[in-house]
Motif scaffolding. Structure first.
Motif, PDB file in Angstrom:
ATOM      1  N   ALA A 113     100.280  -5.594  81.416  1.00 47.06           N
ATOM      2  CA  ALA A 113     100.998  -5.986  80.196  1.00 47.06           C
ATOM      3  C   ALA A 113     101.248  -4.789  79.277  1.00 47.06           C
ATOM      4  O   ALA A 113     102.259  -4.745  78.578  1.00 47.06           O
ATOM      5  CB  ALA A 113     100.216  -7.056  79.447  1.00 47.06           C
ATOM      6  N   CYS A 114     100.350  -3.821  79.282  1.00 43.17           N
ATOM      7  CA  CYS A 114     100.484  -2.667  78.388  1.00 43.17           C
ATOM      8  C   CYS A 114     101.224  -1.488  79.016  1.00 43.17           C
ATOM      9  O   CYS A 114     101.580  -0.545  78.315  1.00 43.17           O
ATOM     10  CB  CYS A 114      99.098  -2.198  77.936  1.00 43.17           C
ATOM     11  N   THR A 115     101.457  -1.523  80.323  1.00 43.65           N
ATOM     12  CA  THR A 115     102.116  -0.415  81.001  1.00 43.65           C
ATOM     13  C   THR A 115     103.548  -0.268  80.501  1.00 43.65           C
ATOM     14  O   THR A 115     104.264  -1.248  80.338  1.00 43.65           O
ATOM     15  CB  THR A 115     102.121  -0.650  82.523  1.00 43.65           C
ATOM     16  N   GLN A 116     103.948   0.963  80.261  1.00 42.75           N
ATOM     17  CA  GLN A 116     105.274   1.264  79.745  1.00 42.75           C
ATOM     18  C   GLN A 116     106.195   1.649  80.912  1.00 42.75           C
ATOM     19  O   GLN A 116     105.917   2.600  81.624  1.00 42.75           O
ATOM     20  CB  GLN A 116     105.204   2.429  78.749  1.00 42.75           C
ATOM     21  N   TRP A 117     107.302   0.932  81.106  1.00 47.29           N
ATOM     22  CA  TRP A 117     108.253   1.225  82.176  1.00 47.29           C
ATOM     23  C   TRP A 117     109.423   2.070  81.717  1.00 47.29           C
ATOM     24  O   TRP A 117     110.180   2.582  82.534  1.00 47.29           O
ATOM     25  CB  TRP A 117     108.780  -0.088  82.764  1.00 47.29           C
ATOM     26  N   ARG A 118     109.583   2.260  80.427  1.00 40.89           N
ATOM     27  CA  ARG A 118     110.716   3.018  79.916  1.00 40.89           C
ATOM     28  C   ARG A 118     110.788   4.440  80.460  1.00 40.89           C
ATOM     29  O   ARG A 118     111.870   4.900  80.818  1.00 40.89           O
ATOM     30  CB  ARG A 118     110.687   3.022  78.383  1.00 40.89           C
ATOM     31  N   PRO A 119     109.666   5.183  80.570  1.00 42.84           N
ATOM     32  CA  PRO A 119     109.774   6.550  81.096  1.00 42.84           C
ATOM     33  C   PRO A 119     110.273   6.610  82.531  1.00 42.84           C
ATOM     34  O   PRO A 119     111.043   7.499  82.892  1.00 42.84           O
ATOM     35  CB  PRO A 119     108.346   7.089  81.000  1.00 42.84           C
ATOM     36  N   VAL A 120     109.853   5.658  83.346  1.00 38.87           N
ATOM     37  CA  VAL A 120     110.302   5.652  84.739  1.00 38.87           C
ATOM     38  C   VAL A 120     111.795   5.390  84.805  1.00 38.87           C
ATOM     39  O   VAL A 120     112.537   6.077  85.522  1.00 38.87           O
ATOM     40  CB  VAL A 120     109.522   4.594  85.551  1.00 38.87           C
ATOM     41  N   MET A 121     112.255   4.419  84.041  1.00 32.81           N
ATOM     42  CA  MET A 121     113.679   4.090  84.051  1.00 32.81           C
ATOM     43  C   MET A 121     114.513   5.244  83.474  1.00 32.81           C
ATOM     44  O   MET A 121     115.589   5.544  83.978  1.00 32.81           O
ATOM     45  CB  MET A 121     113.934   2.804  83.276  1.00 32.81           C
ATOM     46  N   ALA A 122     114.000   5.885  82.429  1.00 31.21           N
ATOM     47  CA  ALA A 122     114.723   7.029  81.860  1.00 31.21           C
ATOM     48  C   ALA A 122     114.822   8.149  82.882  1.00 31.21           C
ATOM     49  O   ALA A 122     115.879   8.785  83.022  1.00 31.21           O
ATOM     50  CB  ALA A 122     114.013   7.527  80.599  1.00 31.21           C
ATOM     51  N   GLY A 123     113.749   8.391  83.620  1.00 33.64           N
ATOM     52  CA  GLY A 123     113.770   9.430  84.647  1.00 33.64           C
ATOM     53  C   GLY A 123     114.749   9.121  85.755  1.00 33.64           C
ATOM     54  O   GLY A 123     115.493   9.997  86.208  1.00 33.64           O
ATOM     55  N   VAL A 124     114.789   7.879  86.196  1.00 32.27           N
ATOM     56  CA  VAL A 124     115.700   7.487  87.274  1.00 32.27           C
ATOM     57  C   VAL A 124     117.154   7.621  86.820  1.00 32.27           C
ATOM     58  O   VAL A 124     117.986   8.215  87.514  1.00 32.27           O
ATOM     59  CB  VAL A 124     115.399   6.052  87.752  1.00 32.27           C
TER      60      VAL A 124
END
Length: 127
Positions: A53-64
């Motif tokens: 629930a606390c994991t941030q996915w924004r950095p992965v998507m920004a990198g992709v």
């Protein structure tokens, strides 16, 4: 610039390869803090659910997104200078993966603080 159907397929395969390479589990470690958290009376399933629930996915998507964009620009630039489709696809893949990993890692540094705040707000303490 000579573009063929096979060249377009190779470029799309290289972009797909960039996505597969950019999303392994070790990269996702940049989205959460390396700190281990514990809360008295909490079982392992609840801890895993709170971590998810606390994991941030924004950095992965920004990198992709950034990696695919930069790779496409680099591949198009190489192809415009007369390189073969295969070579342009290789350049696009390499540049896409490198820029994607760098951008994902840079944006993950800020989100580690948000992850730590989220875990503390749920009542966890660092171990």
């Amino acid at each position: 610039m000579r573009t063929t159907c096979g060249g377009i397929r190779r470029i799309s395969c290289a972009a797909g390869l960039c996505l597969v390479v950019a999303l392994p589990a070790p990269l996702l470690q940049g989205c959460i803090s390396p700190t281990n958290y514990a809360r008295p009376g909490t079982d392992q399933a609840q801890v895993k659910a709170d971590i998810d629930a606390c994991t941030q996915w924004r950095p992965v998507m920004a990198g992709v997104v950034f990696g695919v964009g930069e790779g496409a620009i680099a591949g198009a630039a190489v192809a415009a200078n007369g390189a073969k489709d295969r070579n342009a696809a290789i350049v696009a893949a390499v540049i896409g993966v490198l820029y994607g990993l760098i951008m994902g890692r840079l944006s993950a540094e800020h989100d580690v603080k948000n992850y730590d705040r989220c875990m503390v707000a749920k009542g966890y303490h660092p171990v």
